[in-house]
Design an enzyme around this catalytic site. Sequence first.
Site, mmCIF file in Angstrom:
data_model
loop_
_atom_site.group_PDB
_atom_site.id
_atom_site.type_symbol
_atom_site.label_atom_id
_atom_site.label_comp_id
_atom_site.label_asym_id
_atom_site.label_seq_id
_atom_site.Cartn_x
_atom_site.Cartn_y
_atom_site.Cartn_z
ATOM 1 N N ILE A 18 10.946 0.854 13.334
ATOM 2 C CA ILE A 18 9.421 1.559 13.749
ATOM 3 C C ILE A 18 8.755 1.105 11.565
ATOM 4 O O ILE A 18 9.408 1.638 10.820
ATOM 5 C CB ILE A 18 9.144 2.714 13.563
ATOM 6 C CG1 ILE A 18 9.807 3.065 15.072
ATOM 7 C CG2 ILE A 18 7.974 2.680 13.599
ATOM 8 C CD1 ILE A 18 9.279 2.392 16.136
ATOM 9 N N LYS A 19 8.091 -0.096 11.567
ATOM 10 C CA LYS A 19 7.203 -0.558 10.649
ATOM 11 C C LYS A 19 6.367 0.352 10.149
ATOM 12 O O LYS A 19 5.076 0.627 10.909
ATOM 13 C CB LYS A 19 6.718 -1.700 10.489
ATOM 14 C CG LYS A 19 7.659 -2.813 10.175
ATOM 15 C CD LYS A 19 6.936 -4.582 10.479
ATOM 16 C CE LYS A 19 6.727 -4.864 9.290
ATOM 17 N NZ LYS A 19 6.156 -6.071 9.096
ATOM 18 N N ILE A 20 6.018 1.347 9.057
ATOM 19 C CA ILE A 20 4.870 2.150 8.580
ATOM 20 C C ILE A 20 5.032 1.459 7.043
ATOM 21 O O ILE A 20 5.282 1.854 6.075
ATOM 22 C CB ILE A 20 5.526 3.138 8.431
ATOM 23 C CG1 ILE A 20 6.262 3.952 9.750
ATOM 24 C CG2 ILE A 20 4.260 4.205 7.511
ATOM 25 C CD1 ILE A 20 6.825 5.596 10.156
ATOM 26 N N THR B 289 8.199 -8.320 12.739
ATOM 27 C CA THR B 289 6.477 -8.762 13.667
ATOM 28 C C THR B 289 4.842 -8.031 12.813
ATOM 29 O O THR B 289 6.486 -6.673 12.200
ATOM 30 C CB THR B 289 6.485 -8.129 14.818
ATOM 31 O OG1 THR B 289 7.199 -6.701 15.461
ATOM 32 C CG2 THR B 289 7.888 -8.331 15.764
ATOM 33 N N ILE C 216 8.779 -3.437 15.180
ATOM 34 C CA ILE C 216 7.295 -3.505 14.966
ATOM 35 C C ILE C 216 6.571 -2.434 14.641
ATOM 36 O O ILE C 216 7.242 -1.101 14.379
ATOM 37 C CB ILE C 216 7.454 -2.934 16.667
ATOM 38 C CG1 ILE C 216 6.026 -2.397 17.508
ATOM 39 C CG2 ILE C 216 8.020 -0.979 16.979
ATOM 40 C CD1 ILE C 216 6.247 -3.061 19.062
#
Length: 367
Positions: free
Chosen positions: A139-141, A44, A108
């Site tokens: 976790i998207k960084i 996402t 996310i």
Amino acid sequence: MTDRLAELSAAGVAVWLDDLSRARITSGGLAALNRDQHVVGVTTNPTIFAKALAEADDYADQLRELKAAGADAEAAVRAFTTQDVRDACDIMRPAYDASDGVDGRVSIEVDPRLAFETEKTIAEAEELWRLVDRENLFIKIPATVPGLAAISEVLGKGISVNVTLIFSLERYEAVMAAFLSGLELARANGHDLSRIGSVASFFVSRVDTEVDKRLDKIGTDEARALKAKAAIANAQLAYQHYERVFSTVTWDELKAAGAHPQRPLWASTSTKNPDLRDVMYVEQLVAPGTVNTMPEPTIHAYADHGETTPNIAQASYAQAQVVLDQLAALGIDYDDVVAVLEREGVEKFEASWVELLAAVKAQLEAV
């Protein structure tokens, strides 16, 4: 009938969906993609969530509850997005278990406004990990320079990470270094490396969009002959870098401690130019140990007419380097191209996030 997506999966490419909405979850659509189309992960981003909340009333009941509880727009957006991701994680959990934690992941993203703030990114990642509370979360960084330090620190806390917005080979090298440093930190902190996952989201089609625009300005036959070639060449060479990094002594030691490699994830793989083959960014990037995250139309297109050539990315390294050399000879500044794409990528996600907050604020006020 040929199961083309099964062939793609057998060649080592995990098929992930680049989309999520509450309707996909409640209708059984996401579960059906997992069951029937070999989809074993979900990504996402702020744009996807902005679209989902704008186009459906699936969030109306929760919106009323949040309004009654006194939530502001920021809190409401977090509630919407973390619930959807949590539910998607539950749907994907069997794929996670079957793959020993490699697939079955749902991503996310941290607030894109924090892309250049290391400490705030780390804090946001920890909070999202706590809120979703699912082992198969990513976790998207963003892979900005300040993001690199955050990636290592977050992995060191035992949190799985999807590194996003990678455009350049040099930055990709830095991302893999940050991953290895993060795993070493996690090991020192006593975490089980076998439960920490990571992918590196290398963006594809946007490279062609930017480079082809510059080639059109040059306007020569030589320039036109190079259109729609830069993105695939760039990604193929990224895989060459991946193979080199994950054959080092440093990696062998982490692997022996239970670590899984940080897989390359091909992102932005739908074609933006209607004149191009609609599955070209999937077909030309087949390589073992990769992920291709696609919007649903691209998944269906590949199921209909995609052709899988195993190891095609690895067989194309020399040709890919020739393409980049030819572009440089024409005056295409690679470093400028990737810098522009990173800046625009962050700006687009920021704009989507702000738009999302504004829309939810208006909805709360209207309740």
